[in-house]
Design an enzyme around this catalytic site. Structure first.
Site, mmCIF file in Angstrom:
data_model
loop_
_atom_site.group_PDB
_atom_site.id
_atom_site.type_symbol
_atom_site.label_atom_id
_atom_site.label_comp_id
_atom_site.label_asym_id
_atom_site.label_seq_id
_atom_site.Cartn_x
_atom_site.Cartn_y
_atom_site.Cartn_z
ATOM 1 C CG HIS A 18 -106.518 41.639 17.890
ATOM 2 N ND1 HIS A 18 -105.399 42.051 18.561
ATOM 3 C CD2 HIS A 18 -107.548 41.764 18.761
ATOM 4 C CE1 HIS A 18 -105.728 42.414 19.785
ATOM 5 N NE2 HIS A 18 -107.026 42.254 19.930
ATOM 6 C CB SER A 257 -103.970 49.157 17.916
ATOM 7 O OG SER A 257 -104.855 49.664 16.954
ATOM 8 C CE LYS A 258 -108.970 45.193 20.682
ATOM 9 N NZ LYS A 258 -109.914 44.539 21.489
ATOM 10 N NE ARG A 259 -108.876 51.327 18.351
ATOM 11 C CZ ARG A 259 -109.219 50.553 19.364
ATOM 12 N NH1 ARG A 259 -110.352 49.903 19.351
ATOM 13 N NH2 ARG A 259 -108.431 50.422 20.411
ATOM 14 C CG ASP A 260 -101.846 49.396 12.497
ATOM 15 O OD1 ASP A 260 -102.050 49.737 11.316
ATOM 16 O OD2 ASP A 260 -100.724 49.376 13.020
#
Ligand code: GLU
Length: 484
Positions: A18, A257-260
């Protein structure tokens, strides 16, 4: 004597590449290339629970796509994955135990959890309290024997120098100081399954691989004092450390964040047809600037200009609008053949790889931020009639509109296919102007909307030409019918 420059990117294959990771890799790469040093890739795969199948391959593939290359990696060097280095870590665990700098810890997970609960209830900061505290040698021996007999597998903990001061001159942030008494007590260097912990393995690896500078994200700052403790225990010289500031998503104001869901992995950008050079350029400016107004730089220029002293101390802002602007700049500059090649798979999948395809790519190249946009952009050439927006409807209700559209339609109908050429269309529109006395916006806008369904777009005569004589007539007729 100065150490040769050797830096590394050490991903854990727990996910895909990412933006944050890619920046770490890229700045290490730039630092190495600028100084003529070596850039190394090491895979930190000791967290088996979070391991992702294919994580390593995908990381390397996407770094390569970005245009990054490296001098040493698991592809060419043995034991460049931590999981292949367990015997090496064991040697140093044994050495630290033998010199009394580490010890086996038999406290169980349940006991640790209970202690944590007690500390929390008492408002104390969480820390491990040495289980041997206050025991005589005989008591200690009995305790160990009893636990071993019960089949309890120990961890190994580093004996922390609580009075020690751990500080370093950070390449980005300046001096950072931690007190040995504040890091939570003796910490685990080897887990029950025999695997080293990250903070231990990373030191062994960085030292044995001759790493001179550790450049990484500032989420690792709190790990650095622990790592310095290991350097101290083994009597090794620590490398220089530089912790890059976090990246804030300009749209949400939150840490990227990678979860964004708003941020994509490098692979996502690649799949959408962004140019690697644009992504490379964009990431370079996340927390670094060469100074000045200019923002578009080639890879060679960036390597030449790179200066670790200009790494920013304040958070970097990830602005997707800026990325799209930059991406568009790169697409505009790129050769048509390059963009056409990239566009082919998208056009093909949409059944639009016709003999006009290259012309269409040329027409829309100035507008694209990513090459996959070629499909929606060419919708009007392949569908009957696009829906109008409210703003477009508003233009079309003007009284003069049917006059303009009818005049143009008649002229196109009177034309032969041979006469219908890129340079004959503009004069045709001019004739409509002369005949009807309608000019400027009132002339061009309705025509544009009628043929293309859009208020903005590429040059009008070109659009009409690519759409073809018949299809243009059809669109004009459709619109007239709609207006009637
Ligand atoms: N494997 C660690 C990570 O992915 C590397 C940290 C470091 O560079 O020391 O964050």
């Amino acid at each position: 004597m100065t150490k040769p420059i050797r830096v590394r990117y050490a991903p854990s294959p727990t996910g895909f590449l990412h933006i944050g990771n890619a920046r770490t890799a890229l700045f290490n790469y730039l630092f190495a290339r600028h100084h003529g040093g070596a850039f190394i890739i090491r895979i930190e795969d000791t967290d088996r629970k979070r391991h992702i199948e294919d994580g390593e391959r995908s990381q390397l593939e996407n770094l390569r796509w970005l245009g990054i290359d490296w001098d040493e990696s698991p592809e060419t060097h043995e034991q460049y994955r931590q999981s292949e280095r367990l015997d090496i870590y064991q040697t140093y665990v044994d050495q630290l135990i033998a010199t009394g700098k580490a010890y086996k810890s038999y406290v169980t997970e349940e006991e640790l959890a209970a202690e944590r609960e007690r500390q929390e209830a008492a408002g104390e900061p969480p820390r491990y309290i040495n289980e041997y505290l206050g025991m005589t040698d005989a008591e200690k021996a009995a305790y160990i024997a009893e636990r071993e007999a019960a089949g309890i597998v120990p961890t190994v903990r580093l004996a922390v120098n609580e009075a020690g001061i751990y500080k370093w001159d950070d390449m980005v942030k300046g001096e950072i100081v931690f007190e040995g008494g504040n890091i939570g007590g003796d910490w685990v260097i080897q887990k029950r399954d025999g695997y080293p912990t990250y903070n231990f393995a990373v030191v062994i690896d960085d030292h044995l691989m001759g790493i001179s500078h550790v450049i990484r994200g500032d989420d690792h700052i709190a790990n650095t004092p622990k790592q310095l403790m290991v350097y101290e225990a083994l009597d090794w010289e620590a490398p220089a450390f530089g912790h890059m500031t976090l990246i804030i998503n300009a749209d949400t104001g939150k840490k990227l964040s990678k979860r964004d869901p708003n941020t994509m992995s490098i692979e996502d950008y690649r799949k959408k047809g962004y140019l690697p050079e644009a992504i490379f350029n964009f990431i370079t400016l996340l927390g670094w600037t060469p100074g000045g107004e200019e923002e578009i730089f080639s890879q060679e220029e960036i390597i030449q200009l790179f200066d670790e002293n200009r790494l920013s101390k304040s958070p970097a802002s990830f602005d997707s609008k800026k990325l799209d602007w930059m991406s568009n700049e790169y697409i505009k500059k790129a050769d048509l053949s390059c963009i056409f090649d990239l566009a082919k798979p998208y056009l093909e999948a949409a059944g639009r790889l016709t003999d006009k395809a290259e012309k269409l790519v040329e027409l829309y190249k100035p507008q694209m931020t990513s090459v996959d946009e070629i499909v929606p952009l060419t919708d009007l050439f392949f569908s009957d009639f696009p829906e109008l927006s409210a703003a477009e409807e508003e233009v079309m209700v003007a009284e003069t509109v049917p006059t303009v559209l009818t005049a143009l339609k008649e002229k196109l109908e009177a034309m032969t296919d041979e006469d219908f050429q890129p340079d004959t269309i503009f004069p045709l529109i001019k004739e409509v102007q002369k005949e009807t006395g309608i000019k400027g916006k009132n002339l061009f806008m309705p025509i544009r909307i009628a043929v293309s369904g859009e208020m903005h777009g590429p040059e009008l005569p070109n659009t009409i030409y690519l759409l073809g004589r018949e299809k243009s007539i059809q669109h004009l007729a459709n619109m007239l019918e709609k207006l009637a």
